[in-house]
Design a protein around this motif. Structure first.
Motif, PDB file in Angstrom:
ATOM      1  N   GLY A  96       0.834  -1.198   0.000  1.00 50.54           N
ATOM      2  CA  GLY A  96       0.000   0.000   0.000  1.00 50.54           C
ATOM      3  C   GLY A  96       0.862   1.238   0.000  1.00 50.54           C
ATOM      4  N   GLY A  97       0.226   2.399   0.147  1.00 50.85           N
ATOM      5  CA  GLY A  97       1.016   3.618   0.143  1.00 50.85           C
ATOM      6  C   GLY A  97       0.167   4.872   0.214  1.00 50.85           C
ATOM      7  N   PHE A  98       0.811   5.992  -0.137  1.00 45.05           N
ATOM      8  CA  PHE A  98       0.169   7.303  -0.070  1.00 45.05           C
ATOM      9  C   PHE A  98       0.526   8.118  -1.312  1.00 45.05           C
ATOM     10  CE2 PHE A  98       1.161   6.593   4.582  1.00 45.05           C
ATOM     11  CZ  PHE A  98      -0.146   6.325   4.966  1.00 45.05           C
ATOM     12  N   MET A  99      -0.438   8.880  -1.804  1.00 38.95           N
ATOM     13  CA  MET A  99      -0.203   9.771  -2.936  1.00 38.95           C
ATOM     14  C   MET A  99      -0.556  11.202  -2.555  1.00 38.95           C
ATOM     15  SD  MET A  99      -1.970   9.760  -6.714  1.00 38.95           S
ATOM     16  CE  MET A  99      -3.463  10.731  -6.615  1.00 38.95           C
ATOM     17  N   VAL A 100       0.347  12.131  -2.862  1.00 40.25           N
ATOM     18  CA  VAL A 100       0.037  13.553  -2.756  1.00 40.25           C
ATOM     19  C   VAL A 100      -0.023  14.095  -4.183  1.00 40.25           C
ATOM     20  CG1 VAL A 100       0.829  15.816  -1.930  1.00 40.25           C
ATOM     21  CG2 VAL A 100       1.120  13.791  -0.485  1.00 40.25           C
ATOM     22  N   PHE A 101      -1.117  14.785  -4.501  1.00 40.57           N
ATOM     23  CA  PHE A 101      -1.344  15.280  -5.864  1.00 40.57           C
ATOM     24  C   PHE A 101      -1.539  16.788  -5.831  1.00 40.57           C
ATOM     25  CE2 PHE A 101      -4.619  16.556  -9.030  1.00 40.57           C
ATOM     26  CZ  PHE A 101      -3.928  16.264 -10.192  1.00 40.57           C
ATOM     27  N   ARG A 102      -0.937  17.474  -6.803  1.00 41.28           N
ATOM     28  CA  ARG A 102      -1.201  18.906  -6.994  1.00 41.28           C
ATOM     29  C   ARG A 102      -1.468  19.127  -8.469  1.00 41.28           C
ATOM     30  NH1 ARG A 102       1.139  23.551  -8.812  1.00 41.28           N
ATOM     31  NH2 ARG A 102       0.713  25.485  -7.660  1.00 41.28           N
ATOM     32  N   THR A 152      -5.092  20.662  -4.535  1.00 44.43           N
ATOM     33  CA  THR A 152      -4.352  19.546  -3.934  1.00 44.43           C
ATOM     34  C   THR A 152      -5.301  18.474  -3.408  1.00 44.43           C
ATOM     35  OG1 THR A 152      -4.296  20.551  -1.738  1.00 44.43           O
ATOM     36  CG2 THR A 152      -2.488  21.102  -3.223  1.00 44.43           C
ATOM     37  N   ASN A 153      -4.783  17.260  -3.336  1.00 46.33           N
ATOM     38  CA  ASN A 153      -5.546  16.143  -2.793  1.00 46.33           C
ATOM     39  C   ASN A 153      -4.546  15.081  -2.360  1.00 46.33           C
ATOM     40  OD1 ASN A 153      -7.807  14.685  -2.081  1.00 46.33           O
ATOM     41  ND2 ASN A 153      -8.740  14.774  -4.124  1.00 46.33           N
TER      42      ASN A 153
END
Length: 545
Positions: free
Chosen positions: A63-69, A75-76
């Motif tokens: 699994g993991g994490f995503m930071v989006f701009r 941002t999300n």
């Protein structure tokens, strides 16, 4: 300067960039960008490609994490962290005397949380993707079926782990080769190719339902594991608001809990903001002391206050209050080290593995993605799903098996991070995006277990305070301290002898260690070019066009 190619001679690119842990996966990402895919399309393709070519951390079983701009600054974040199975319980790793059973949360079928990566990629694509899903999964099918060439480091890592693979996987031969692997060998993974075909053709259901889900459940039954059909069906990743903060006019956009990384990073930056780091200088005595003292306090807070926000009220606002952080730093003295034993988690009124992996991607329009993904330990639990050909995570070790007892990275936790069914375990992953004057400035992240937070922190300071370019900033030698154990780990030759003697004179304990982290990052220069930093500690690769 080749204007028409969007490149100038210093390795800076105009149209897009991918920085990740393995050359073949970087190539997959850049191909998707060139086809008109956006940063999220490329991220999905890179995630799946890494599951084939970088099995120690690339994954569909983790699994993991995503930071989006987005290009216009929206941002999300997406939390696709694994969850405790329905059959999990607070004391599941303790014996009848209440002691932690060695390795049970690491190298057994019970070590695995319910995987989130496939659902995460599916949700990210559904919300932001442009290209067809099947076109993003196909490169992983091709790499698994046709094979890819091993680097020297990859061959060595596989050989190093072969005995454990053999011991933990009776009757399976995945990733094994008679006589061992060598550089340039072709690795083919036919069962994994078939799994990716299911994901390609059926999307999320290709993993959480149907034949692959049956194989996961059969593997669990064979090894007395916990994950059921129901657990798989019920898994969903979660969109969460990014947490943001400021440092000297830069805006930091980072991951909220159940990552501890974002809060810790913002606390660290605020703790040192008022000091003249530029004047102190890179890896100098005052810089190291200031950073270590900030780290000590922040990791103490992490041990008590951070966990899955869906199960535990994380006091985010209190932890990030400037007055609280100033008070925490109030006991810092230039005269002597503050012993960690004298620091407790703050109060208010009223070993994660090095084998995580991170990738940073920007596209032509300026959309940016920062993703950190993991199986926890190198190759996770080292246990494969028979028939499906992929590795299971050992993420359950990131819960607190028992309050006050450290996990494999020496991290201590309490009630906030106790084991519960359906709960996400605390993480140190810190995918981060930095803005300057409302524009994209940096995309950054790293593997490294408990050292993730401090590596991202130092990389940001290397650029902002010490005027390093992106490649220098990720390559620069790092140091790490985390409250307990009370020691500063320094990469070999990272700090000169005179400085070490000064630190020891003030009561700091120093230890040498091998590589800390593998930071992969992208900087947007003031002229609008993308400049990559691929960590030389691994096979990390930056490609742009």
């Amino acid at each position: 300067m080749h204007g028409q190619l969007g490149i100038n001679n210093s390795g800076q690119y105009r149209n897009g960039m991918v920085v990740c842990a393995y050359p073949d996966a970087a190539q997959v990402g850049i191909d998707i960008l060139k086809k008109g895919g956006n940063a999220v399309d490329a991220a999905v393709a890179v995630q799946f490609a890494l599951a084939v070519v970088y099995p120690e951390a690339g994954n569909i079983g983790g699994g993991g994490f995503m930071v989006f701009r987005s290009k216009d600054g929206k941002t999300n974040t997406l939390d696709f962290r694994e969850k405790g199975p329905g059959g999990a319980s607070a004391n599941m790793y303790l014996d009848s005397a209440g002691n932690v059973i060695p390795d049970m949360s690491l190298y057994t079928h019970k070590a695995s949380g319910v995987p989130g990566s496939v659902d995460g990629m599916f949700e990210a694509h559904k919300k932001y993707g442009k290209l067809k899903w099947a076109d993003l999964v196909q490169p992983a099918v091709n790499l698994a079926r046709n094979g890819f060439k091993l680097t020297k480091r990859a061959a060595s890592d596989l050989n190093h782990t072969a005995a454990q693979f053999t011991k933990l996987n009776p009757g399976k031969t995945y990733l094994l080769k008679d006589g061992g692997w060598k550089e340039g060998d072709l690795m083919v993974q036919e069962d994994l190719a078939k799994t990716f075909e299911q994901i390609r053709d059926k999307g999320r259901d290709g993993f959480y339902d149907g034949v692959v889900a049956d194989e996961v459940v059969a593997e669990m039954k064979a090894g007395d594991g916990l994950i059921t059909k129901e657990d798989l069906k019920n898994y969903h990743s979660v969109w969460r608001n990014a947490i943001t903060g400021n440092y000297k006019g830069y805006k930091i956009i980072t991951m909220p809990p159940p990552s501890s990384g974002g809060i810790a990073l913002l606390q660290l930056l605020q703790s040192v903001e008022k000091y003249p780091l530029k004047r102190f200088g890179y890896n100098q005595d005052s810089t190291i002391r200031l950073i270590v003292e900030a780290e000590r306090r922040v990791y103490a807070d992490r041990s008590k206050y951070l966990g899955d926000p869906d199960f535990f009220k994380v006091p985010v606002d209190s932890l990030l209050k400037p007055a609280y952080i100033a008070a925490r730093m109030g006991s810092f003295s230039w005269d002597a080290a503050t012993p960690s034993t004298s620091i407790q988690p703050g109060t208010f009124v009223g070993y994660e593995s090095d084998q995580t992996t991170h990738y940073s991607i920007v596209d032509r329009e300026g959309n940016a993605v920062s993703i950190t993904t993991t199986l926890n330990d190198s190759y996770g639990s080292k246990i494969f799903v028979k028939g499906a050909g992929f590795l299971l995570n050992n993420e359950m070790d990131d819960f607190s098996s028992k309050p006050g007892v450290p996990n494999m990275y020496g991290l201590v936790g309490g009630k906030a991070n106790s084991i519960q069914p359906g709960k996400r375990m605390l993480s140190s992953m810190t995918p981060t995006i930095v803005e300057k004057d409302g524009k994209l400035f940096m995309v950054v992240g790293t593997p490294g277990g408990s050292t993730i937070i401090t590596s991202v922190f130092q990389t940001i300071l290397n650029v902002i305070e010490f005027n390093q370019n992106m490649q220098q900033a990720v390559a620069s030698k790092r140091f790490h301290s985390q409250w307990l154990p009370d020691v500063i780990s320094i990469e070999k030759d990272g700090v000169d002898t005179a400085t070490i003697m000064k630190l020891q004179g003030k009561g700091y304990k120093i230890s040498d260690r091998n590589a800390i982290g593998r930071v992969d990052a992208i900087l947007k220069t003031q002229w609008g070019y993308y400049e990559g930093g691929a960590d030389p500690r691994g096979d990390d690769t930056k490609l742009g066009y």
